[in-house]
Design a protein around this motif. Structure first.
Motif, PDB file in Angstrom:
ATOM      1  N   TYR A 317      -6.540  -9.817  11.517  1.00 19.12           N
ATOM      2  CA  TYR A 317      -7.220  -9.752   9.990  1.00 19.12           C
ATOM      3  C   TYR A 317      -6.972  -8.590   9.722  1.00 19.12           C
ATOM      4  O   TYR A 317      -6.478  -8.112   8.614  1.00 19.12           O
ATOM      5  N   PHE A 318      -7.223  -7.719  10.544  1.00 19.15           N
ATOM      6  CA  PHE A 318      -6.962  -6.013  10.403  1.00 19.15           C
ATOM      7  C   PHE A 318      -5.576  -5.736   9.752  1.00 19.15           C
ATOM      8  O   PHE A 318      -5.332  -4.934   8.944  1.00 19.15           O
ATOM      9  N   LEU A 319      -4.661  -6.189  10.855  1.00 13.70           N
ATOM     10  CA  LEU A 319      -3.153  -5.996  10.568  1.00 13.70           C
ATOM     11  C   LEU A 319      -2.618  -6.618   9.308  1.00 13.70           C
ATOM     12  O   LEU A 319      -1.900  -5.979   8.601  1.00 13.70           O
ATOM     13  N   THR A 320      -3.152  -7.837   8.962  1.00 15.37           N
ATOM     14  CA  THR A 320      -3.101  -8.350   7.893  1.00 15.37           C
ATOM     15  C   THR A 320      -3.157  -7.576   6.658  1.00 15.37           C
ATOM     16  O   THR A 320      -2.585  -7.432   5.431  1.00 15.37           O
ATOM     17  N   CYS A 321      -4.519  -7.007   6.593  1.00 15.91           N
ATOM     18  CA  CYS A 321      -5.130  -6.193   5.474  1.00 15.91           C
ATOM     19  C   CYS A 321      -4.295  -4.834   5.291  1.00 15.91           C
ATOM     20  O   CYS A 321      -3.975  -4.412   4.273  1.00 15.91           O
ATOM     21  N   LEU A 322      -3.943  -4.501   6.651  1.00 14.98           N
ATOM     22  CA  LEU A 322      -3.003  -3.163   6.515  1.00 14.98           C
ATOM     23  C   LEU A 322      -1.635  -3.374   5.933  1.00 14.98           C
ATOM     24  O   LEU A 322      -0.974  -2.629   5.076  1.00 14.98           O
ATOM     25  N   GLN A 323      -1.124  -4.453   6.209  1.00  9.96           N
ATOM     26  CA  GLN A 323       0.521  -4.892   5.680  1.00  9.96           C
ATOM     27  C   GLN A 323       0.112  -4.832   4.044  1.00  9.96           C
ATOM     28  O   GLN A 323       0.888  -4.506   3.430  1.00  9.96           O
ATOM     29  N   CYS A 324      -0.870  -5.678   3.852  1.00  8.73           N
ATOM     30  CA  CYS A 324      -1.271  -5.752   2.300  1.00  8.73           C
ATOM     31  C   CYS A 324      -1.482  -4.385   1.448  1.00  8.73           C
ATOM     32  O   CYS A 324      -1.043  -4.372   0.323  1.00  8.73           O
ATOM     33  N   ALA A 325      -2.174  -3.397   2.252  1.00  7.45           N
ATOM     34  CA  ALA A 325      -2.621  -2.290   1.658  1.00  7.45           C
ATOM     35  C   ALA A 325      -1.366  -1.431   1.365  1.00  7.45           C
ATOM     36  O   ALA A 325      -1.312  -0.921   0.338  1.00  7.45           O
ATOM     37  N   PHE A 326      -0.521  -1.576   2.382  1.00  3.26           N
ATOM     38  CA  PHE A 326       0.937  -1.097   2.025  1.00  3.26           C
ATOM     39  C   PHE A 326       1.864  -1.670   1.079  1.00  3.26           C
ATOM     40  O   PHE A 326       2.420  -0.927   0.137  1.00  3.26           O
ATOM     41  N   GLN A 327       1.979  -2.986   1.135  1.00  2.51           N
ATOM     42  CA  GLN A 327       2.885  -3.778   0.374  1.00  2.51           C
ATOM     43  C   GLN A 327       2.388  -3.693  -0.927  1.00  2.51           C
ATOM     44  O   GLN A 327       3.217  -3.991  -2.036  1.00  2.51           O
ATOM     45  N   THR A 328       1.300  -3.646  -1.231  1.00  4.15           N
ATOM     46  CA  THR A 328       0.608  -3.736  -2.754  1.00  4.15           C
ATOM     47  C   THR A 328       0.982  -2.574  -3.607  1.00  4.15           C
ATOM     48  O   THR A 328       0.755  -2.418  -4.885  1.00  4.15           O
ATOM     49  N   THR A 329       1.341  -1.312  -2.945  1.00  2.00           N
ATOM     50  CA  THR A 329       1.618  -0.238  -3.430  1.00  2.00           C
ATOM     51  C   THR A 329       3.078  -0.330  -4.341  1.00  2.00           C
ATOM     52  O   THR A 329       3.684  -1.087  -4.066  1.00  2.00           O
ATOM     53  N   LEU A 330       2.918   0.421  -5.471  1.00  2.00           N
ATOM     54  CA  LEU A 330       3.988   0.215  -6.695  1.00  2.00           C
ATOM     55  C   LEU A 330       5.493   0.738  -5.734  1.00  2.00           C
ATOM     56  O   LEU A 330       6.436   0.306  -6.274  1.00  2.00           O
ATOM     57  N   THR A 331       5.075   1.817  -4.811  1.00  2.00           N
ATOM     58  CA  THR A 331       6.232   2.479  -4.066  1.00  2.00           C
ATOM     59  C   THR A 331       6.878   1.472  -3.225  1.00  2.00           C
ATOM     60  O   THR A 331       8.152   1.198  -3.233  1.00  2.00           O
ATOM     61  N   PHE A 332       6.155   0.395  -2.535  1.00  2.00           N
ATOM     62  CA  PHE A 332       6.543  -0.469  -1.760  1.00  2.00           C
ATOM     63  C   PHE A 332       7.302  -1.727  -2.662  1.00  2.00           C
ATOM     64  O   PHE A 332       8.156  -2.132  -2.114  1.00  2.00           O
ATOM     65  N   GLN A 333       6.542  -2.005  -3.820  1.00  2.00           N
ATOM     66  CA  GLN A 333       7.219  -3.029  -4.729  1.00  2.00           C
ATOM     67  C   GLN A 333       8.314  -2.646  -5.249  1.00  2.00           C
ATOM     68  O   GLN A 333       9.458  -3.539  -5.395  1.00  2.00           O
ATOM     69  N   ALA A 334       8.556  -1.308  -5.339  1.00  2.00           N
ATOM     70  CA  ALA A 334       9.904  -0.978  -5.786  1.00  2.00           C
ATOM     71  C   ALA A 334      11.116  -1.164  -4.657  1.00  2.00           C
ATOM     72  O   ALA A 334      12.139  -1.153  -5.194  1.00  2.00           O
ATOM     73  N   ILE A 335      10.678  -1.059  -3.520  1.00  2.00           N
ATOM     74  CA  ILE A 335      11.540  -1.337  -2.552  1.00  2.00           C
ATOM     75  C   ILE A 335      12.001  -2.832  -2.149  1.00  2.00           C
ATOM     76  O   ILE A 335      13.174  -3.226  -2.182  1.00  2.00           O
ATOM     77  N   ILE A 336      10.842  -3.512  -2.131  1.00  2.00           N
ATOM     78  CA  ILE A 336      10.984  -5.036  -1.542  1.00  2.00           C
ATOM     79  C   ILE A 336      11.070  -5.932  -2.947  1.00  2.00           C
ATOM     80  O   ILE A 336      11.348  -6.976  -2.681  1.00  2.00           O
TER      81      ILE A 336
END
Length: 336
Positions: A317-336
């Motif tokens: 659960y912690f790892l899933t939330c960690l992934q979500c915290a990174f992936q939800t940033t606009l910087t990550f969104q611009a990449i993926i």
């Protein structure tokens, strides 16, 4: 409550807990888990371009995909979590639930709701909302069922002697949040809002059903069972309340991160990003608390099977939330 009464209640837990009812909830959860996996498999066959039921509309992959998600949410998870509450609440409050007859009615009625939902989906009556596909005629019945669940559990919690343990905080909140979340997700997009506003509400519903129903009951059960299994108190009661209030404040705001770079106002998207990152910090406090509790009893992670399940699930659960915290940033969104 006198000491003699308290002692009597503790010595006779069967007077507080209906073990047969708990067992039936768990058995129902396992049945729906199997049905959900079957639905997921039928949907997955499309990925290899194979449909064993080609030409049968009732077995179309899209409908079984909805069976897959709804059987997990309302069949497997709801039955398992409610059954666990029927076990934990009487023991924590030293009082039975409001009504044994109401408890059995809730069990039977909830299975009817889940099966009716499945039937409605298969016959083309689903709503066009992720996790909110329940047919419109079922929604008021399901909402009434959630209200009855709250009515059955809240009286013993409110009359519990002494300060409330954090598990009961989570349970009380979940009973209220789940009712409001279901009403928001199944009524607002259908009758009151449309367009990007409906999308925003849908995003909130998808996330809040997990974060305000599954998460608080799941964390509450861990706070109940882990100290019992380890035979020691939770490491920090104060930190447990930080986790509770952090969840209450930040989790309801993050669902819109499903719709970044959309017509939804950017201040809402920024708020969702910030709250998603904040939730990871909240989850970290819970992780610290449980590992603090495990300190000095590390062998239990090897020798105690329930502890392994609890802590493994918590880490993922912690790892899933960690992934979500990174992936939800606009910087990550611009990449993926």
């Amino acid at each position: 409550m006198t000491a003699q009464t308290l002692e009597t209640r503790v010595e006779h837990p069967d007077r507080l807990v209906d073990r047969k009812l708990v067992l039936y909830f768990f058995l129902a959860a396992l049945v729906y888990l199997f049905i959900s996996m079957l639905g997921g498999m039928l949907m997955a066959l499309q990925l290899i371009r194979h449909n064993p039921f080609s030409g049968f509309e009732i077995f179309s992959p899209g409908r079984w995909r909805m069976i897959h998600t709804n059987a997990i949410a309302y069949g497997f998870l709801a039955n398992g979590l409610i059954g666990s509450m029927f076990w934990a609440v009487p023991r924590l409050t030293l009082r039975p639930v409001l009504s044994s007859h109401l408890s059995w009615f809730i069990f039977i009625a909830w299975q009817a709701v889940v099966l009716s939902t499945a039937g409605g989906i298969l016959f083309g009556q689903a709503q066009g909302l992720e996790w909110g596909e329940t047919p419109t005629w079922i929604d008021p019945i399901a909402l009434l069922g959630l209200a009855l669940v709250a009515i059955n559990f809240l009286p013993p919690i409110m009359r519990a002697p002494g300060p409330l343990y954090v598990t009961l905080w989570y349970f009380m909140a979940a009973l209220v949040w789940t009712f409001l979340t279901y009403a928001m997700g199944n009524f607002m997009p259908e009758y009151f809002v449309s367009g990007s506003s409906a999308g925003a509400v849908g995003g909130l519903f998808i996330h809040d059903l997990v974060g305000l129903f599954v998460t608080p009951i799941g964390w509450g059960l861990m706070y109940y069972f882990v100290p019992i299994l380890l035979k020691k108190p939770i490491w920090s009661h104060g930190l447990s309340l930080v986790g509770f209030w952090g969840l209450a404040f930040f989790y309801p705001l993050q669902g819109i991160h499903h719709f970044l770079y959309t017509p939804i106002p950017m201040f809402l998207q920024y708020g969702a990003v910030i709250s998603t990152i904040a939730v990871e910090l909240v989850v970290a406090t819970v992780i610290i608390n449980f590992f603090g509790t495990l300190r000095g009893s590390g062998s239990a992670f090897i020798s105690n099977l329930p502890i392994r399940w609890f802590y493994t699930g918590m880490i993922f659960y912690f790892l899933t939330c960690l992934q979500c915290a990174f992936q939800t940033t606009l910087t990550f969104q611009a990449i993926i």
